[in-house]
Design a protein around this motif. Structure first.
Motif, PDB file in Angstrom:
ATOM      1  N   ILE B 300       5.397   2.387   2.162  1.00 12.84           N
ATOM      2  CA  ILE B 300       6.033   1.149   1.687  1.00 12.84           C
ATOM      3  C   ILE B 300       7.427   1.022   2.288  1.00 12.84           C
ATOM      4  N   VAL B 301       8.129   2.151   2.385  1.00 18.69           N
ATOM      5  CA  VAL B 301       9.446   2.108   3.037  1.00 18.69           C
ATOM      6  C   VAL B 301       9.276   1.676   4.499  1.00 18.69           C
ATOM      7  N   VAL B 302       8.271   2.248   5.161  1.00 21.84           N
ATOM      8  CA  VAL B 302       7.981   1.869   6.547  1.00 21.84           C
ATOM      9  C   VAL B 302       7.696   0.363   6.622  1.00 21.84           C
ATOM     10  N   ALA B 303       6.907  -0.123   5.668  1.00 25.87           N
ATOM     11  CA  ALA B 303       6.548  -1.543   5.665  1.00 25.87           C
ATOM     12  C   ALA B 303       7.786  -2.425   5.466  1.00 25.87           C
ATOM     13  N   LEU B 304       8.680  -1.995   4.584  1.00 29.58           N
ATOM     14  CA  LEU B 304       9.892  -2.791   4.360  1.00 29.58           C
ATOM     15  C   LEU B 304      10.740  -2.841   5.633  1.00 29.58           C
ATOM     16  N   ILE B 305      10.880  -1.675   6.276  1.00 29.45           N
ATOM     17  CA  ILE B 305      11.664  -1.634   7.517  1.00 29.45           C
ATOM     18  C   ILE B 305      10.979  -2.483   8.593  1.00 29.45           C
ATOM     19  N   GLY B 306       9.672  -2.285   8.738  1.00 22.78           N
ATOM     20  CA  GLY B 306       8.916  -3.017   9.764  1.00 22.78           C
ATOM     21  C   GLY B 306       8.998  -4.517   9.537  1.00 22.78           C
ATOM     22  N   THR B 307       8.780  -4.941   8.303  1.00 19.58           N
ATOM     23  CA  THR B 307       8.821  -6.376   8.008  1.00 19.58           C
ATOM     24  C   THR B 307      10.217  -6.925   8.290  1.00 19.58           C
ATOM     25  N   GLY B 308      11.233  -6.184   7.845  1.00 17.05           N
ATOM     26  CA  GLY B 308      12.605  -6.644   8.049  1.00 17.05           C
ATOM     27  C   GLY B 308      12.914  -6.855   9.522  1.00 17.05           C
ATOM     28  N   PHE B 309      12.518  -5.915  10.358  1.00 15.27           N
ATOM     29  CA  PHE B 309      12.812  -6.052  11.789  1.00 15.27           C
ATOM     30  C   PHE B 309      11.923  -7.093  12.451  1.00 15.27           C
ATOM     31  N   PHE B 310      10.611  -6.997  12.189  1.00 16.14           N
ATOM     32  CA  PHE B 310       9.697  -7.926  12.866  1.00 16.14           C
ATOM     33  C   PHE B 310      10.051  -9.381  12.541  1.00 16.14           C
ATOM     34  N   SER B 311      10.624  -9.598  11.344  1.00 15.43           N
ATOM     35  CA  SER B 311      10.923 -10.980  10.965  1.00 15.43           C
ATOM     36  C   SER B 311      11.947 -11.618  11.909  1.00 15.43           C
ATOM     37  N   ALA B 340       2.026  -9.123   9.857  1.00 14.99           N
ATOM     38  CA  ALA B 340       1.029  -9.038   8.781  1.00 14.99           C
ATOM     39  C   ALA B 340       0.671  -7.585   8.481  1.00 14.99           C
ATOM     40  N   VAL B 341       0.844  -6.703   9.473  1.00 12.35           N
ATOM     41  CA  VAL B 341       0.443  -5.298   9.263  1.00 12.35           C
ATOM     42  C   VAL B 341       1.305  -4.644   8.168  1.00 12.35           C
ATOM     43  N   PRO B 342       2.649  -4.655   8.306  1.00 14.74           N
ATOM     44  CA  PRO B 342       3.433  -4.058   7.213  1.00 14.74           C
ATOM     45  C   PRO B 342       3.247  -4.782   5.879  1.00 14.74           C
ATOM     46  N   SER B 343       3.079  -6.104   5.910  1.00 14.44           N
ATOM     47  CA  SER B 343       2.846  -6.808   4.645  1.00 14.44           C
ATOM     48  C   SER B 343       1.551  -6.320   4.009  1.00 14.44           C
ATOM     49  N   GLY B 344       0.538  -6.118   4.861  1.00 16.83           N
ATOM     50  CA  GLY B 344      -0.748  -5.619   4.371  1.00 16.83           C
ATOM     51  C   GLY B 344      -0.633  -4.218   3.798  1.00 16.83           C
ATOM     52  N   ILE B 345       0.201  -3.392   4.432  1.00 14.17           N
ATOM     53  CA  ILE B 345       0.396  -2.016   3.929  1.00 14.17           C
ATOM     54  C   ILE B 345       0.861  -2.073   2.476  1.00 14.17           C
ATOM     55  N   GLN B 346       1.817  -2.962   2.218  1.00 19.41           N
ATOM     56  CA  GLN B 346       2.358  -3.043   0.850  1.00 19.41           C
ATOM     57  C   GLN B 346       1.283  -3.517  -0.129  1.00 19.41           C
TER      58      GLN B 346
END
Lengths: 122, 849
Positions: B300-311, B340-346
């Motif tokens: 989830i931490v990875v997803a938050l970081i990934g989403t934040g950057f990819f955005s 969508a990948v990090p969002s899906g992880i969450q």
């Protein structure tokens, strides 16, 4: 009273370690987008544009790979404790961020195979 | 950590009498009308959240008027012009005055509790941000009542918003009002970054940070990098509207699309800026209701970081139809799908946690809103993937399909988690819980109403109904779907109304509620420790991510003062600062208490911006000066006399009460501020290069008389070097405490003169060359570089004046040197920016031609 206190792990180093994958992804996207826009504006040959994108993608993948293959070695540069559970979590987060970024870099780079470089779609 | 270690406490034994009473006295918020001077995070956090909710209600009323207008074809309930103002104010208010402030308010309110900090590190900065927001926001919103509201859409596209097509002050209210409110948001973000990283309790390493704190950290970092782009955009547009510098006028080498780039570089991350904290809240609630740690916490931490950057790599997907080359579209289409990948992880992590609940997943009102969020957000995410595909976006662009998509994402991704938050965290702040029975009705009405309102819009959009139209003819066949949407909107509003009534009836702010509300959900995180106005009685030693589950008896030992800082060793407000990575105690921050200077600064700064909007320049400048004076008074008290030495916080640990350098929170705050400035300047560089690519013909050719004279750049460089050198020497020559050095005072004065002269010489050089900012896009950008340099220089000169005054009064020396540290860091940045600017505006045309 003391003027400053020394820290154990490098704060900046650890932050960069965790974020390395996405930093490279952002630099890669910026590089290919800016280069592509500029080269299209200069009406350059499509093969040159493709070459630039291929090289940018290869360099980005090479920059991300060490954190996926040997994360602990890279982590040691930031003085993260080896045996500590917290250290393992940080390494694990950095590694997964790198994997996610690798996929995103490959995905962006692969678009050149499918789409003509400077054509307008409307 | 072994069980023995877990049960060890740093301050065993009974605490002396009167200790808690002293804490209560020190941390008591002001009462009566003096409440406006309050800085306690809970007091101002509740006010912040309350005002944000008020804006939600008011913008919701605007939405209902719009839905009533669209319920039947050929309706004339409101005029076309007023309808334009309605949708502009609805979008602007929801995005800028409700969503971001509500999330920041939750950060101010919940973070210190989750981190067991007594307060955030800059309480007056938070209070300043909140007052600026309240005053600026209310005045801005009131423009709808006297036909002065902007009408260019919440994204204010050029050329529609240029003076030629939007005369009057309406657009200026948006540009200056929103620009000002963004400054308030950035102030809040600085507070959240430093607070999250530095005021963790001892033992809370980065790996043990609660998910909401991770989300807020990434949220604040995104604000720092995203908001400056739109601040630059609003500066450019307001300057073009007021003075005719042609950044967006194609006839003079500008480009309307530059606005879209700057706006969406902020605008798309904005969606995730709103969503990520909401996701953090959902993670906390899911874990508590499932009575188990989150499955895949690290992911989830990875997803938050990934989403934040990819955005940050998605902004062009709002511009697919603007004529950008196809391969560039493909880059951003790929990034839009990748997010969508990090969002899906969450989403999968939440589902897995619910499925693996310790007992049966508890269905409460917060859980219902979380489940509602999951359904709605997933639908919004799926339509997001659809519009990320260029061919589909071409078809549905600017139709109601997009309206449906964005509301599924934003209401699903933010409003439902916010309501879950209201129900879940109210017991922490109030003597009563909100009604569970009423809560279920609220959820039912909002969930059903939302889907009835917005699902049909997908079909209306596919049937071709464009966004922002005032009315439509009956024969197009959109009437039935619109009527259904309107009924759904009223159902949704009924749910919100029911909630508001329950809130008014039952919410009674109190940090020391009855025992049964101490931890009603049996959650594992620190905000559910027994607390009062001083936060927790003692600051716990943390050894796990869910301390209340993993450290038995923690609540009792914290309540009896057996952990860190059970007293107030400096006799004032204070909290522990720990290291960023390991969470080891480093020093004690001495925090300021209630005050009025920051309130005066906020009121007059708001007046400055709003009076500028109506071109009352003289009185605006007077207000600006009053605001600056108030800032001086406010900051004067912050760098307190370092006379308390090292103090014992428990466990045999003695920490200093005064530090400088990279360990100090002041250093961190200035560095974050510099990141904001860097981001703003990078947006400017992008604008410069973008307009050069679009209109190279307005850039001076080699050998042209328009090429800037380098002798002025040499003089500017010399002055900047002299300015920064003087400052560095002054820093090194600071005398011992109690002494005043005339040399230091002279060097500080020289530094201020050099920096000011550098900017003046540079502008004079441009003028002497014959360049005028209204000539074309190139000349406008050259002068804009000087405007940005002047902005940085004004801050540096003001801080130099501050340092001068402090040294002259014996409050700045070689030990008590935070003021010198701050001005030096900013001056180094300003020097770098000015010198790089010279390279760009003098060097680039020579290379490019």
């Amino acid at each position: 009273m003391v003027r400053s206190v020394r820290q154990n792990s490098s704060t900046l180093g650890t932050m960069i370690f965790i974020l390395w994958g996405v930093i490279v992804w952002f630099l890669h996207l910026s590089a290919i987008y800016l280069a592509h826009t500029l080269l299209c504006a200069l009406e350059t040959r499509p093969t040159l544009i493709m070459t630039v994108i291929v090289w940018a993608t290869v360099v980005a993948l090479a920059a991300i790979a060490p954190i996926i293959i040997a994360p602990q070695r890279v982590a040691n540069l930031t003085r993260l404790p080896r045996s500590n559970a917290d250290g393992h979590h940080v390494v694990s987060i950095a590694r997964f961020v790198a994997v996610l970024s690798l996929v995103a870099v490959l995905w962006s780079g692969a678009t050149m195979v499918f789409v003509d470089s400077c054509e307008l779609l409307r | 950590m072994s069980d023995t270690d877990r049960s060890a406490v740093p301050n065993p034994g009974p605490r002396p009498d009167g200790e808690e009473e002293a804490l209560l006295k020190i941390w008591a918020p002001p009462t009566g009308w003096r409440i406006i001077s309050a800085v306690n995070n809970t007091t101002i956090g509740i006010a912040y959240l309350g005002i944000a909710f008020l804006f939600f209600l008011m913008a919701g009323v605007l939405a209902l008027i719009m839905r009533t207008q669209l319920a039947v074809p050929d309706n004339d309930l409101v005029s076309q012009s007023f309808y334009n103002q309605l949708f502009t104010m609805h979008g602007t208010t929801m995005m800028f005055l409700f969503a971001v402030p509500a999330v920041e308010a939750l950060g101010v309110l919940l973070l210190p509790q989750m981190l067991s900090a007594r307060d955030l590190p800059f309480p007056r900065l938070s209070a300043f941000a909140i007052w600026a927001y309240i005053i600026g926001g209310l005045v801005f919103f009131s423009t709808i009542f006297y036909d002065l509201a902007p009408s260019g859409g919440w994204f204010m596209y050029t050329p529609l918003t240029l003076k030629e097509f939007s005369p009057g002050d309406n657009a200026d209210f948006w540009l200056l009002g929103i620009g000002f409110i963004e400054i308030s948001a950035i102030a809040g973000a600085v507070e959240i970054v430093v607070g999250t990283l530095k005021t963790k309790p001892p033992g809370m390493s980065l790996a043990k940070l609660p998910i909401f704190a991770w989300a807020m950290l990434i949220f604040a970092a995104m604000i720092i990098f995203a908001f400056p782009a739109v601040i630059l955009g609003t500066m450019l547009l307001e300057i073009e509207r007021s003075f005719g510098w042609p950044f967006f006028t194609a006839a003079k080498g500008g480009d309307p699309l530059l606005w879209q780039h700057l706006f969406w570089f902020f605008g798309h991350p904005e969606v995730y800026i709103i969503f990520l904290p909401a996701a953090g809240l959902v993670s906390m609630i899911v874990s508590a209701m499932a009575q188990r740690p989150l499955i895949g916490h690290d992911l989830i931490v990875v997803a938050l970081i990934g989403t934040g950057f990819f955005s940050f790599g998605l902004w062009v997907h709002h511009m697919f139809t603007t004529g950008i080359p196809s391969l560039s579209l493909a880059f951003f289409s790929a990034a839009s799908m990748a997010v969508a990948v990090p969002s899906g992880i969450q989403v999968f992590s939440w589902i897995a946690t619910i499925a693996a609940s310790e007992k049966r997943f508890r269905i409460t009102t917060p859980s219902l809103f979380v489940l509602g969020f999951l359904f709605i957000f997933v639908v919004g995410g799926l339509t997001g993937i659809m519009v990320a595909l260029v061919p589909i976006d071409f078809q549905v662009h600017d139709t109601y399909f997009v309206v449906a998509h964005l509301h599924y994402v934003l209401i699903g991704g933010m409003v439902f988690p916010l309501f879950a938050t209201f129900y879940y965290w109210t017991p922490m702040l109030s003597r009563n819980m909100l009604s569970e029975r009423v809560g279920r009705w609220v959820f039912g009405l909002m969930f059903v109403g939302f889907n009835v309102a917005f699902f049909p819009m997908h079909i209306t959009g596919l049937a071709g109904m464009p966004r922002r139209i005032w009315t439509y003819p009956a024969e197009l066949g959109w009437d039935a779907l619109n009527m259904v949407s309107t009924i759904g909107a009223y159902m949704f509003a009924a749910g919100v109304l029911l909630f508001t009534i329950d809130l008014v009836r039952r919410f009674r702010p109190s940090m020391s509620g009855p025992d049964e509300l101490e931890n009603p959900w049996d959650a594992g995180t620190l905000e559910w420790l027994p607390s009062d106005v001083y936060s927790t009685r003692s600051i716990p030693l943390v050894s796990s991510r869910d301390p209340l589950w993993d450290q038995p008896g923690l609540a009792d030992t914290v309540r009896s003062g057996q952990h860190f800082l059970p007293d107030a060793p400096t006799g004032g407000r204070e909290t522990i600062v720990t290291s960023v990575i390991e969470g080891k105690p480093e020093y004690l921050i001495r925090l300021p208490g209630p005050g009025y200077a920051h309130v005066v600064a906020a009121v007059f700064m708001a007046a400055f911006f709003l009076l500028l909007t109506i071109k009352a320049v003289t009185i605006a400048i007077a207000c600006g000066i009053i605001s600056i004076i108030a800032c001086f008074v406010w900051t004067w008290e912050l760098d307190q006399q370092p006379d308390k030495g090292n103090v014992d916080i428990g466990g045999g640990i003695k920490v200093p009460t005064y530090v400088t350098g990279p360990v100090s929170h002041a250093w961190w705050a200035v560095m974050v501020l510099i990141l904001v400035a860097v981001s703003l300047y990078l947006s400017f560089i992008f604008s410069y290069l973008y307009l050069w690519i679009v209109s190279p013909e307005v850039w001076p050719a080699a050998g042209s008389a328009d090429m800037l004279d380098v002798s002025f750049s040499m003089a500017t460089t010399a002055l900047v070097v002299a300015g920064i050198t003087s400052l560095i020497i002054a820093g090194r020559r600071l005398p011992d405490p109690g002494q005043i050095s005339a040399l230091v005072l002279v060097l500080l004065a020289i530094s201020a003169v050099c920096f000011s002269a550098a900017v003046a010489v540079n502008v004079w050089g441009h003028w002497q060359t014959g360049l005028r900012p209204t000539d074309n896009a190139h000349s406008a950008l050259v002068y804009m570089a000087s405007v940005l340099d002047a902005q940085a220089t004004v801050v540096v000169v003001l801080l130099l004046g501050h340092a001068f005054a402090r040294h002259a009064t014996g409050k700045l020396d070689n030990f008590r040197s935070v003021a010198m540290q701050n001005v030096t860091l900013l001056a180094i940045y300003a020097s770098g920016q000015i010198l790089f600017g010279l390279l760009l505006v003098y060097g680039f045309p020579r290379v490019a031609s």
